[in-house]
Design an enzyme around this catalytic site. Structure first.
Site, PDB file in Angstrom:
ATOM      1  N   SER A 127     -55.477 -48.469  43.978  1.00 12.79           N
ATOM      2  CA  SER A 127     -55.273 -47.005  43.433  1.00 12.79           C
ATOM      3  C   SER A 127     -56.027 -45.895  44.454  1.00 12.79           C
ATOM      4  O   SER A 127     -57.193 -46.205  44.589  1.00 12.79           O
ATOM      5  CB  SER A 127     -55.840 -46.972  42.082  1.00 12.79           C
ATOM      6  OG  SER A 127     -56.146 -45.624  41.895  1.00 12.79           O
TER       7      SER A 127
ATOM      8  N   HIS B  10     -51.041 -47.745  45.006  1.00 16.10           N
ATOM      9  CA  HIS B  10     -50.783 -47.081  43.725  1.00 16.10           C
ATOM     10  C   HIS B  10     -51.132 -45.407  43.923  1.00 16.10           C
ATOM     11  O   HIS B  10     -52.365 -45.033  44.092  1.00 16.10           O
ATOM     12  CB  HIS B  10     -51.624 -48.014  42.873  1.00 16.10           C
ATOM     13  CG  HIS B  10     -51.715 -47.304  41.530  1.00 16.10           C
ATOM     14  ND1 HIS B  10     -50.762 -47.767  40.650  1.00 16.10           N
ATOM     15  CD2 HIS B  10     -52.520 -46.722  40.734  1.00 16.10           C
ATOM     16  CE1 HIS B  10     -50.911 -47.262  39.190  1.00 16.10           C
ATOM     17  NE2 HIS B  10     -51.898 -46.562  39.273  1.00 16.10           N
TER      18      HIS B  10
ATOM     19  N   ASP C 129     -51.673 -42.091  41.989  1.00 23.52           N
ATOM     20  CA  ASP C 129     -51.939 -41.762  40.481  1.00 23.52           C
ATOM     21  C   ASP C 129     -51.620 -40.165  40.597  1.00 23.52           C
ATOM     22  O   ASP C 129     -52.465 -39.335  41.419  1.00 23.52           O
ATOM     23  CB  ASP C 129     -53.479 -41.938  40.243  1.00 23.52           C
ATOM     24  CG  ASP C 129     -53.669 -43.190  39.719  1.00 23.52           C
ATOM     25  OD1 ASP C 129     -53.014 -43.840  38.948  1.00 23.52           O
ATOM     26  OD2 ASP C 129     -54.540 -44.020  40.242  1.00 23.52           O
TER      27      ASP C 129
ATOM     28  N   MET D 207     -51.431 -36.773  38.302  1.00 24.47           N
ATOM     29  CA  MET D 207     -52.052 -36.421  37.059  1.00 24.47           C
ATOM     30  C   MET D 207     -51.793 -34.821  37.204  1.00 24.47           C
ATOM     31  O   MET D 207     -51.864 -34.225  38.261  1.00 24.47           O
ATOM     32  CB  MET D 207     -53.634 -36.467  37.020  1.00 24.47           C
ATOM     33  CG  MET D 207     -53.967 -38.015  37.038  1.00 24.47           C
ATOM     34  SD  MET D 207     -55.470 -38.328  36.907  1.00 24.47           S
ATOM     35  CE  MET D 207     -55.861 -40.095  37.228  1.00 24.47           C
TER      36      MET D 207
ATOM     37  N   HIS E 299     -47.745 -43.577  39.991  1.00 22.30           N
ATOM     38  CA  HIS E 299     -47.848 -43.565  38.350  1.00 22.30           C
ATOM     39  C   HIS E 299     -48.104 -42.208  38.053  1.00 22.30           C
ATOM     40  O   HIS E 299     -49.065 -41.535  38.193  1.00 22.30           O
ATOM     41  CB  HIS E 299     -49.310 -44.473  38.229  1.00 22.30           C
ATOM     42  CG  HIS E 299     -49.942 -44.543  36.698  1.00 22.30           C
ATOM     43  ND1 HIS E 299     -51.209 -44.815  36.530  1.00 22.30           N
ATOM     44  CD2 HIS E 299     -49.361 -44.229  35.519  1.00 22.30           C
ATOM     45  CE1 HIS E 299     -51.185 -44.858  35.250  1.00 22.30           C
ATOM     46  NE2 HIS E 299     -50.194 -44.342  34.806  1.00 22.30           N
TER      47      HIS E 299
ATOM     48  N   MET F 299     -48.824 -39.678  35.594  1.00 18.00           N
ATOM     49  CA  MET F 299     -49.477 -39.258  34.209  1.00 18.00           C
ATOM     50  C   MET F 299     -49.167 -37.653  33.979  1.00 18.00           C
ATOM     51  O   MET F 299     -50.239 -37.051  34.207  1.00 18.00           O
ATOM     52  CB  MET F 299     -51.021 -39.534  34.360  1.00 18.00           C
ATOM     53  CG  MET F 299     -51.335 -41.124  34.227  1.00 18.00           C
ATOM     54  SD  MET F 299     -52.885 -41.551  34.930  1.00 18.00           S
ATOM     55  CE  MET F 299     -52.453 -41.708  36.723  1.00 18.00           C
TER      56      MET F 299
ATOM     57  N   MET G  62     -52.167 -50.056  30.456  1.00 21.79           N
ATOM     58  CA  MET G  62     -53.278 -49.334  30.628  1.00 21.79           C
ATOM     59  C   MET G  62     -54.447 -50.156  30.183  1.00 21.79           C
ATOM     60  O   MET G  62     -54.506 -50.412  28.955  1.00 21.79           O
ATOM     61  CB  MET G  62     -53.416 -48.003  30.455  1.00 21.79           C
ATOM     62  CG  MET G  62     -52.492 -46.930  31.000  1.00 21.79           C
ATOM     63  SD  MET G  62     -52.750 -46.937  32.914  1.00 21.79           S
ATOM     64  CE  MET G  62     -54.312 -46.580  32.973  1.00 21.79           C
TER      65      MET G  62
ATOM     66  N   ASP H  90     -53.859 -51.558  34.786  1.00 23.66           N
ATOM     67  CA  ASP H  90     -54.518 -50.646  35.546  1.00 23.66           C
ATOM     68  C   ASP H  90     -55.687 -50.049  34.971  1.00 23.66           C
ATOM     69  O   ASP H  90     -55.819 -49.594  33.882  1.00 23.66           O
ATOM     70  CB  ASP H  90     -53.494 -49.496  35.806  1.00 23.66           C
ATOM     71  CG  ASP H  90     -53.948 -48.370  36.746  1.00 23.66           C
ATOM     72  OD1 ASP H  90     -54.985 -48.203  37.295  1.00 23.66           O
ATOM     73  OD2 ASP H  90     -53.225 -47.468  36.771  1.00 23.66           O
TER      74      ASP H  90
HETATM   75  C1  DX5 Z   1     -56.562 -44.067  35.854  1.00 25.87           C
HETATM   76  C2  DX5 Z   1     -55.807 -44.471  37.004  1.00 25.87           C
HETATM   77  C3  DX5 Z   1     -56.289 -45.702  37.729  1.00 25.87           C
HETATM   78  C4  DX5 Z   1     -57.669 -45.577  38.208  1.00 25.87           C
HETATM   79  C5  DX5 Z   1     -58.131 -47.079  38.597  1.00 25.87           C
HETATM   80  O1  DX5 Z   1     -56.133 -43.018  35.067  1.00 25.87           O
HETATM   81  O2  DX5 Z   1     -54.577 -44.638  36.547  1.00 25.87           O
HETATM   82  O3  DX5 Z   1     -55.136 -46.089  38.679  1.00 25.87           O
HETATM   83  O4  DX5 Z   1     -57.570 -45.146  39.545  1.00 25.87           O
HETATM   84  O5  DX5 Z   1     -59.496 -47.206  38.922  1.00 25.87           O
HETATM   85  P1  DX5 Z   1     -60.315 -48.303  38.796  1.00 25.87           P
HETATM   86  O6  DX5 Z   1     -59.764 -49.384  39.279  1.00 25.87           O
HETATM   87  O7  DX5 Z   1     -61.690 -47.796  39.486  1.00 25.87           O
HETATM   88  O8  DX5 Z   1     -60.589 -48.419  37.253  1.00 25.87           O
HETATM   89 ZN    ZN Z   2     -52.782 -45.757  37.931  1.00 27.37          ZN
END
Ligand code: DX5
Ligand code: ZN
Length: 220
Positions: A7, A32, A34, A36, A65, A67, A136, A174
């Site tokens: 990620s 990955h 993310d 947001m 991903h 969100m 998740m 994740d």
């Molecule tokens: C959280 C993200 C993850 C996050 C995971 O909302 O979707 O992808 O980066 O981070 P770690 O591996 O540090 O928990």
């Molecule tokens: Zn993620």
């Protein structure tokens, strides 16, 4: 097959090009990314213009991903920018089936995510159209949170349903995935492992990716 998807939430965004190259050199399968929006989750990261800039820097699979509250509205932009796998949340405001169909019509892999409070059965009606389901293992929004072991029965139930229907659907986990938690994920049926802080914070990232892969591979 086991896939390791670091990620990039935990990377140094000031040197993203180098971080992406480093992940390739360290043996990552996917990246990955993310996304947001500060609305679906209480944090803001990046959008399609950044993905577009990064696309020429890496030939790894871009595992995006989303969100965000209205994924359907932005999916064409992310696909144009170079996303390969698009994951959106079943809890988002977009119509689930239409959004899956949109991703597939644009030639990409559709994946559906469930937050910790959502029963995994929520994805069952769509399994035939999905390349992956993301379970998740933390509340989405931030890296570095503690792994929620109590999500494992969801992973197990999902793997059983996929096998029962004779499908080939990846299961991604994740949040809080590390050497401490990877075994239970794989044992219960997750084969795509996202890890942010565990990989980017490791003294030897290459070793960490290889250790995570080896620990999971025992079960596949
Ligand atoms: C959280 C993200 C993850 C996050 C995971 O909302 O979707 O992808 O980066 O981070 P770690 O591996 O540090 O928990
Ligand atoms: Zn993620």
């Amino acid at each position: 097959m086991v896939k390791i998807s670091p990620s990039i939430l935990s990377c140094d965004y000031a040197i993203m090009g180098e971080e992406f190259q480093n992940m390739k050199d360290c043996g990552a399968d996917w990246l990955h990314i993310d996304v947001m929006d500060g609305h679906f989750v209480p944090n803001i990261t990046l959008g399609a213009p950044i993905v577009k800039c990064m696309r020429p820097r890496s030939d790894l699979v871009f595992d995006v991903h989303l969100m965000i509250s209205d994924p359907m509205k932005y999916i064409p932009d992310f696909i144009k920018a170079g996303a390969d796998v698009i994951t959106f949340h079943v809890e988002s405001d977009s119509p689930v089936e239409e959004t899956i169909d949109l991703i597939r019509s644009l030639g990409k892999t559709a994946a559906l995510a469930v937050k910790p409070g959502t029963p995994v059965e929520a994805v069952f009606p769509y399994l035939e159209k999905l390349g992956m389901v993301l379970v998740m293992t933390v509340e989405p929004g931030f890296g570095g949170q503690s792994f929620m072991e109590d999500m494992m029965p969801k992973v197990k139930k999902l793997r059983e349903e996929i096998v029962r229907r004779g499908l080939d659907v990846d299961i991604q986990v994740d949040g809080g995935v590390s050497m401490k938690t990877v075994e239970t994920c794989a044992k219960n049926g997750a084969n795509v492992l996202v890890a942010g802080s565990a990989i980017f914070g490791a003294p030897d990232r290459k070793q960490m990716i290889s250790d995570l892969r080896a620990a999971a591979a025992k079960y596949f």
